[in-house]
Design a protein around this motif. Structure first.
Motif, PDB file in Angstrom:
ATOM      1  N   TYR A 223      -4.280  15.978  46.028  1.00  0.00           N
ATOM      2  CA  TYR A 223      -4.559  15.178  47.207  1.00  0.00           C
ATOM      3  C   TYR A 223      -6.016  14.730  47.143  1.00  0.00           C
TER       4      TYR A 223
ATOM      5  N   TYR B 290     -11.199  15.671  45.875  1.00  0.00           N
ATOM      6  CA  TYR B 290      -9.851  15.871  45.356  1.00  0.00           C
ATOM      7  C   TYR B 290      -9.481  17.347  45.474  1.00  0.00           C
TER       8      TYR B 290
ATOM      9  N   ASN C 206      -3.100  21.428  45.296  1.00  0.00           N
ATOM     10  CA  ASN C 206      -2.158  22.103  46.194  1.00  0.00           C
ATOM     11  C   ASN C 206      -1.005  22.669  45.390  1.00  0.00           C
TER      12      ASN C 206
ATOM     13  N   SER D   1       0.394  19.587  43.253  1.00  0.00           N
ATOM     14  CA  SER D   1       0.014  18.255  43.719  1.00  0.00           C
ATOM     15  C   SER D   1      -1.505  18.122  43.739  1.00  0.00           C
TER      16      SER D   1
ATOM     17  N   GLN E  67      -9.335  13.118  49.829  1.00  0.00           N
ATOM     18  CA  GLN E  67      -9.789  12.757  51.161  1.00  0.00           C
ATOM     19  C   GLN E  67     -11.147  12.071  51.055  1.00  0.00           C
TER      20      GLN E  67
ATOM     21  N   GLN F 210       2.080  14.311  42.265  1.00  0.00           N
ATOM     22  CA  GLN F 210       2.734  15.600  42.315  1.00  0.00           C
ATOM     23  C   GLN F 210       3.637  15.778  41.107  1.00  0.00           C
TER      24      GLN F 210
ATOM     25  N   ARG G 236      -6.455  12.950  54.647  1.00  0.00           N
ATOM     26  CA  ARG G 236      -6.109  13.422  53.312  1.00  0.00           C
ATOM     27  C   ARG G 236      -4.806  12.751  52.886  1.00  0.00           C
ATOM     28  N   GLU G 237      -4.760  12.305  51.629  1.00  0.00           N
ATOM     29  CA  GLU G 237      -3.577  11.618  51.148  1.00  0.00           C
ATOM     30  C   GLU G 237      -3.099  12.215  49.830  1.00  0.00           C
ATOM     31  N   LEU G 238      -1.780  12.147  49.637  1.00  0.00           N
ATOM     32  CA  LEU G 238      -1.183  12.626  48.397  1.00  0.00           C
ATOM     33  C   LEU G 238      -1.448  11.621  47.281  1.00  0.00           C
TER      34      LEU G 238
END
Length: 117
Positions: free
Chosen positions: A36, A93, A96, A34, A38, A49, A44-46
Motif C-alpha cells: 500500500y 509505502y 501488509n 500486499s 499513502q 497484491q 492509503r491506497e492499495l
C-alpha cells in the motif's frame, strides 16, 4: 510478528527502486501479501497484491505495467519492483500481510519513496 520494509529512498523520474518486505514471526506462506502507499494528505491506497502461493497478482491501474510484485516463500520476503517512476508515486509505502482466510492482518512501519528531479 514483524514486517520490515527496506529499499525506499530518492529516485529520479523514470528511475527504478526495489522495495523488500522481510517477514518474521508468522507462517508467511499462509498470507497474501500486499503493498500500500499513502501520500501526504491522501488516503492509503492499495498498490499491488499477491496471493499466498504466488499464483495471482493484482495492481492498481496507476501502476500497472510499471510495478511488479513478487514473493519468495522460502525467504519470507515480498518485493515490489518499481520502474518508470513518476513524481506522483511519491509516498510512504507499507507492506501488509493478510491471512488467506481473511481473519487478521499485519502491517509494516513503512518506507519513504520520493520521486523528484
Amino acid at each position: 510478528v514483524q514486517l520490515l520494509e527496506s529499499g525506499g529512498g530518492l529516485a529520479q523520474p523514470g528511475g527504478s527502486l526495489r522495495l523488500t518486505c522481510a517477514a518474521s514471526g508468522f507462517p508467511f506462506s499462509s498470507y497474501h501479501m500486499s503493498w500500500y502507499r499513502q501520500a501526504p494528505g491522501k488516503a492509503r491506497e492499495l498498490v499491488a497484491q499477491i496471493t499466498f502461493g504466488g499464483s495471482r497478482t493484482d495492481y492498481a491501474g496507476s501502476v500497472k505495467g510499471r510495478f511488479t510484485i513478487s514473493r519468495d516463500n522460502g525467504k519470507n520476503t515480498a518485493d515490489l519492483q518499481m520502474n518508470s517512476l513518476k513524481p506522483e508515486d511519491t509516498a510512504v509505502y507499507y507492506c501488509n500481510a493478510k491471512h488467506k482466510w481473511g481473519s487478521h492482518d499485519y502491517w509494516g512501519q513503512g518506507t519513504q519513496v520520493t520521486v523528484s528531479s
